[in-house]
Design a protein around this motif. Structure first.
Motif, short mmCIF file in Angstrom:
data_model
loop_
_atom_site.label_atom_id
_atom_site.label_comp_id
_atom_site.label_asym_id
_atom_site.label_seq_id
_atom_site.Cartn_x
_atom_site.Cartn_y
_atom_site.Cartn_z
N ILE A 15 36.77 71.35 62.51
CA ILE A 15 36.62 70.50 63.70
C ILE A 15 35.18 69.63 63.93
O ILE A 15 35.53 68.57 64.41
N ILE A 16 34.40 70.21 63.37
CA ILE A 16 33.04 69.50 63.55
C ILE A 16 33.22 68.22 62.63
O ILE A 16 32.66 67.45 62.94
N GLY A 17 33.83 68.46 61.51
CA GLY A 17 34.11 67.07 60.61
C GLY A 17 34.81 66.23 61.20
O GLY A 17 34.40 65.06 61.11
N ALA A 18 36.03 66.59 61.81
CA ALA A 18 36.58 65.59 62.66
C ALA A 18 35.97 65.01 63.66
O ALA A 18 36.27 63.72 64.01
N HIS A 19 35.05 65.67 64.40
CA HIS A 19 34.41 64.93 65.56
C HIS A 19 33.19 64.15 64.81
O HIS A 19 33.12 63.02 65.39
#
Length: 62
Positions: A15-19
């Motif tokens: 999720i962090i990477g997606a953001h």
């Protein structure tokens, strides 16, 4: 760091990477945009994605 199991940790990292990706894309779109209102929308979206990323990262730091 919170007691996260491996699945939760992997999901959080995803999720962090997606953001981070969303923020980068929105910044790129803003740079390419000529319409000031749309440019501002992309800039605000990029900032929001970056802020959310920072909030999510706080779960990893403490």
């Amino acid at each position: 760091m919170m007691n996260l199991n491996e699945i939760e940790l992997q999901n959080l990292r995803h999720i962090i990477g997606a953001h981070e990706t969303a923020s980068a894309k929105m910044n790129d779109y803003a740079q390419r945009c000529n319409d000031q209102q749309i440019k501002q929308y992309f800039q605000q979206s990029a900032q929001s994605a970056q802020q959310t990323k920072q909030q999510l990262m706080s779960f990893l730091q403490g």
